[in-house]
Structure formats: structure tokens, C-alpha cells
Motif scaffolding. Sequence first.
Motif, PDB file in Angstrom:
ATOM      1  N   LEU A 167     -36.341 -88.293  43.739  1.00 14.21           N
ATOM      2  CA  LEU A 167     -36.853 -88.424  42.376  1.00 14.21           C
ATOM      3  C   LEU A 167     -36.476 -89.771  41.775  1.00 14.21           C
ATOM      4  N   THR A 168     -35.272 -90.235  42.070  1.00 12.42           N
ATOM      5  CA  THR A 168     -34.852 -91.554  41.595  1.00 12.42           C
ATOM      6  C   THR A 168     -35.722 -92.647  42.198  1.00 12.42           C
ATOM      7  N   ILE A 169     -35.963 -92.570  43.492  1.00 13.35           N
ATOM      8  CA  ILE A 169     -36.779 -93.586  44.170  1.00 13.35           C
ATOM      9  C   ILE A 169     -38.202 -93.567  43.643  1.00 13.35           C
ATOM     10  N   ARG A 170     -38.723 -92.380  43.408  1.00 12.42           N
ATOM     11  CA  ARG A 170     -40.080 -92.283  42.873  1.00 12.42           C
ATOM     12  C   ARG A 170     -40.166 -92.912  41.480  1.00 12.42           C
ATOM     13  N   ALA A 171     -39.143 -92.673  40.661  1.00 14.82           N
ATOM     14  CA  ALA A 171     -39.130 -93.263  39.321  1.00 14.82           C
ATOM     15  C   ALA A 171     -39.012 -94.780  39.399  1.00 14.82           C
ATOM     16  N   ALA A 172     -38.145 -95.269  40.273  1.00 16.05           N
ATOM     17  CA  ALA A 172     -37.965 -96.714  40.410  1.00 16.05           C
ATOM     18  C   ALA A 172     -39.250 -97.389  40.858  1.00 16.05           C
ATOM     19  N   GLU A 173     -39.939 -96.755  41.790  1.00 11.24           N
ATOM     20  CA  GLU A 173     -41.201 -97.336  42.277  1.00 11.24           C
ATOM     21  C   GLU A 173     -42.276 -97.345  41.208  1.00 11.24           C
ATOM     22  N   ALA A 174     -42.111 -96.504  40.186  1.00 11.28           N
ATOM     23  CA  ALA A 174     -43.021 -96.503  39.044  1.00 11.28           C
ATOM     24  C   ALA A 174     -42.533 -97.450  37.949  1.00 11.28           C
ATOM     25  N   LYS A 175     -41.500 -98.248  38.281  1.00  9.43           N
ATOM     26  CA  LYS A 175     -40.929 -99.247  37.369  1.00  9.43           C
ATOM     27  C   LYS A 175     -40.254 -98.610  36.161  1.00  9.43           C
ATOM     28  N   LYS A 176     -39.634 -97.466  36.367  1.00  5.44           N
ATOM     29  CA  LYS A 176     -38.887 -96.797  35.306  1.00  5.44           C
ATOM     30  C   LYS A 176     -37.386 -96.938  35.580  1.00  5.44           C
ATOM     31  N   HIS A 177     -36.622 -97.208  34.541  1.00  7.11           N
ATOM     32  CA  HIS A 177     -35.178 -97.175  34.657  1.00  7.11           C
ATOM     33  C   HIS A 177     -34.729 -95.730  34.880  1.00  7.11           C
ATOM     34  N   VAL A 178     -33.527 -95.554  35.423  1.00  2.06           N
ATOM     35  CA  VAL A 178     -33.075 -94.218  35.813  1.00  2.06           C
ATOM     36  C   VAL A 178     -31.668 -93.932  35.301  1.00  2.06           C
ATOM     37  N   VAL A 179     -31.496 -92.746  34.721  1.00  2.00           N
ATOM     38  CA  VAL A 179     -30.171 -92.177  34.459  1.00  2.00           C
ATOM     39  C   VAL A 179     -30.085 -90.941  35.337  1.00  2.00           C
ATOM     40  N   MET A 184     -24.712 -88.788  42.340  1.00  4.08           N
ATOM     41  CA  MET A 184     -25.990 -89.495  42.424  1.00  4.08           C
ATOM     42  C   MET A 184     -26.772 -89.073  43.669  1.00  4.08           C
ATOM     43  N   ALA A 185     -26.061 -88.725  44.732  1.00  2.00           N
ATOM     44  CA  ALA A 185     -26.677 -88.262  45.979  1.00  2.00           C
ATOM     45  C   ALA A 185     -25.620 -87.490  46.748  1.00  2.00           C
ATOM     46  N   LEU A 186     -26.021 -86.909  47.865  1.00  2.00           N
ATOM     47  CA  LEU A 186     -25.072 -86.173  48.699  1.00  2.00           C
ATOM     48  C   LEU A 186     -24.746 -86.899  49.997  1.00  2.00           C
ATOM     49  N   THR A 187     -25.418 -88.016  50.236  1.00  2.00           N
ATOM     50  CA  THR A 187     -25.102 -88.856  51.394  1.00  2.00           C
ATOM     51  C   THR A 187     -25.117 -90.319  50.955  1.00  2.00           C
ATOM     52  N   LEU A 188     -24.364 -91.151  51.671  1.00  2.00           N
ATOM     53  CA  LEU A 188     -24.345 -92.570  51.349  1.00  2.00           C
ATOM     54  C   LEU A 188     -25.669 -93.234  51.697  1.00  2.00           C
ATOM     55  N   GLU A 189     -26.327 -92.723  52.716  1.00  2.00           N
ATOM     56  CA  GLU A 189     -27.638 -93.275  53.078  1.00  2.00           C
ATOM     57  C   GLU A 189     -28.618 -93.105  51.924  1.00  2.00           C
ATOM     58  N   ASP A 190     -28.611 -91.928  51.314  1.00  2.00           N
ATOM     59  CA  ASP A 190     -29.495 -91.692  50.171  1.00  2.00           C
ATOM     60  C   ASP A 190     -29.095 -92.537  48.974  1.00  2.00           C
ATOM     61  N   ALA A 191     -27.784 -92.660  48.722  1.00  6.75           N
ATOM     62  CA  ALA A 191     -27.318 -93.486  47.611  1.00  6.75           C
ATOM     63  C   ALA A 191     -27.764 -94.928  47.785  1.00  6.75           C
ATOM     64  N   ASP A 192     -27.676 -95.433  49.003  1.00  6.56           N
ATOM     65  CA  ASP A 192     -28.075 -96.816  49.263  1.00  6.56           C
ATOM     66  C   ASP A 192     -29.583 -96.994  49.099  1.00  6.56           C
ATOM     67  N   ARG A 193     -30.351 -95.984  49.490  1.00  6.28           N
ATOM     68  CA  ARG A 193     -31.804 -96.060  49.280  1.00  6.28           C
ATOM     69  C   ARG A 193     -32.129 -96.092  47.792  1.00  6.28           C
ATOM     70  N   MET A 194     -31.394 -95.333  47.004  1.00  8.25           N
ATOM     71  CA  MET A 194     -31.615 -95.310  45.555  1.00  8.25           C
ATOM     72  C   MET A 194     -31.301 -96.665  44.927  1.00  8.25           C
ATOM     73  N   ILE A 195     -30.135 -97.218  45.290  1.00 12.07           N
ATOM     74  CA  ILE A 195     -29.740 -98.516  44.758  1.00 12.07           C
ATOM     75  C   ILE A 195     -30.745 -99.590  45.155  1.00 12.07           C
ATOM     76  N   GLU A 196     -31.138 -99.569  46.419  1.00 13.99           N
ATOM     77  CA  GLU A 196     -32.101-100.551  46.925  1.00 13.99           C
ATOM     78  C   GLU A 196     -33.438-100.435  46.199  1.00 13.99           C
ATOM     79  N   ALA A 197     -33.903 -99.213  45.960  1.00 12.67           N
ATOM     80  CA  ALA A 197     -35.191 -99.017  45.277  1.00 12.67           C
ATOM     81  C   ALA A 197     -35.147 -99.572  43.860  1.00 12.67           C
ATOM     82  N   CYS A 198     -34.022 -99.351  43.176  1.00 12.40           N
ATOM     83  CA  CYS A 198     -33.906 -99.863  41.808  1.00 12.40           C
ATOM     84  C   CYS A 198     -33.832-101.382  41.803  1.00 12.40           C
ATOM     85  N   GLU A 199     -33.072-101.960  42.729  1.00 13.66           N
ATOM     86  CA  GLU A 199     -32.970-103.418  42.803  1.00 13.66           C
ATOM     87  C   GLU A 199     -34.314-104.042  43.145  1.00 13.66           C
TER      88      GLU A 199
END
Length: 345
Positions: free
Chosen positions: A76-88, A93-108
Amino acid sequence: MIRYGIVGCGHIAKKHVAAIQAVDGAELVAVCDTNENRLAEFAVDGVQGFTHIDDLLKTDVDVVCICTPSGLHPELTIRAAEAKKHVVVEKPMALTLEDADRMIEACEKNGVKMAVVHPNRFRPAVQELRKKLENGSFGKIGHANATVRWNRNQAYYDQAPWRGTKEMDGGVLMNQAIHNIDLLLWMMGEVDEVTSYHATRIRQIEAEDTSVSIIRFKSGALGVLEAAVTIYPKNLEESLSIFGEQGTAVIGGPTANWIKTWNFADVSEEEKAATIQRVEEDPFGVPGHQCIIQDMTEAIKEDRKPIISGDEGRQALSLVIACQLSAETGKSVKMADLARQPVVE
């Protein structure tokens, strides 16, 4: 006005609604939930309601608050980021570091900001403790202790199928103790190594209900992390204790909102009493969720990182993951092995 949308209309969403309503310059304009009955409770007073996040993302919301079960946060975070929305995003934030890194990368990659909800940093007692660390009142720190002794009975886990699962809940460290872990790291700095033991002793769940860990920080200080949801008959304590050559402080109570011990070589008895009284007069302060929303609203206007960014949220998650790995393998885990890796295109 910074326009907010909420995805997931469960219990925690109510705190986000109250926070948004309390912040000048913030406005709740949309909510989303697959359950139409829950959605109806929030889609009132001109707030649009949607049963699919893609429809919410087509609106003019600036920020999306992710308030779903933990296992759903990454996509859901990645989908929001790809729609150019900021995220709270709620904790963890995630249950794995791989997912956390994907989230951070998508926002960046999409030029949007992400804040992770660790509201306990804003408690008055915690703020006082942070000040003492920053001004060096502890001197050299020997060790610290983070403790969560709570009750989550079987009925709590039985009320929703995701609770207590490894995939969606993550266990006592991930779901209940992660705020305390965030405070421990905020006070003590980076961890070098951790050794942990986990057990599922009493609750009939997939994940652990009890955890004990020994931590060595990069500073050389040691730490003990204890967390359990098996305390009878109700929550006993959440505490954070720090012990240094010139200071001893314990923040505690059923939640870590009160100063239990406050002894410093550079603090007079009068100043000590005044600090304790100040906290006791308002132990909860401004709600932490309100502080998070306030900070995100200002971060957007000032074009800066939120105080508790994705990288900050990842630190707490990393320690949880390290504890889990240690418990599973029976070996100590070096935090350097869990460092964020660059994403290869």
C-alpha cells in the motif's frame, strides 16, 4: 491545506482522524476500507469513502495514512508513492527488511516523503530523558533496559485472523514492543550485536509471545530487551531505564509516561522534584499521532524529511529482525549484516 487520506478504518485510524482534525493546515478528505460498514463510520462530514485504494489515489490527497494490518503496509505504501502521494505508515513499517527497503526506495524514487508512526518519542517524560542524554548528564553510559510486560489475552488474538501470525502480526517484538525499541535506539544509538531467545509459552498463536535479548551497542554499552504479552491479569509495565556513571533514570508505569527514578550528579533535589512534577501534571502531553501529523504537514511545507523518516523506522525494524534471526538460529547477529543494500535497477 495539506489533504490527508486514510487507508484502513480500524481502531488505529480513529487516532489519525483526531490527529488530522487537531492540526492547523491539515484536512481529512478521503478514507478507504474494503469493509463498507467500517468505511461508513469514517466517510462522514464531506469525507469521501472508497473501497479500493486506487480510487482514493485518484483524488487530490497529498498524504496517505496507512492504517491496515502490518503485513499490508509495504504494497500500500509503494502504491501510494507511485501515485506521488506522501505516506504516513503505522508501526511496524513492514515485517521484513526487504519490504522496508522497497518502501523507502519507492518514496525516494517518486520524490515523496514517508513518516513512520512512533509516537512515544513525543511523550513529556521521554522528551525530558532525551534532553539529559543530549546534554551529557549521564556521563559514560554503562547499560540500558527496555521492558514491555503487557497482557494480550487469547480473546485479543482470536478477534481477528491476522493477529498472532508471522505474516501479518509479527509477534510481541514487532507488534507490541517496537515503540519501546524505537525509544531504546533513539536514546542509545546504533546496535552492534544482539543475542535473543523467543518462545510461544502461553498464547495459542504462530508468533512468539515472549522474548528476551542481550544487546551490545556500538558505543560499547550493553542492553537488555524484554517483551511479553503473557502478563496476568493485565498490563504491568512499559519501561526504559538508562544507567550511567553520573546518572540513573527510569521512565515507566503501565506505559512509559512517568518518571520513576531521576538521579543525576548535576541535578539538584529541587530541579529533580520540579521535573517530576511537570511530567506528572501532564504525563501524556500532546497526542503522539498529532505530533506525527503536525511534523509531516510542516515537512511538506518546508520540503524536509519528517522527524521519524523511513530510515528511522527501519532501524527499529532491523533490531526486531535481528532478534528474530538470533532466536531462530541460536547465534548472535551482527547488525552490519542487516544494513540497507543499494537497490539494483
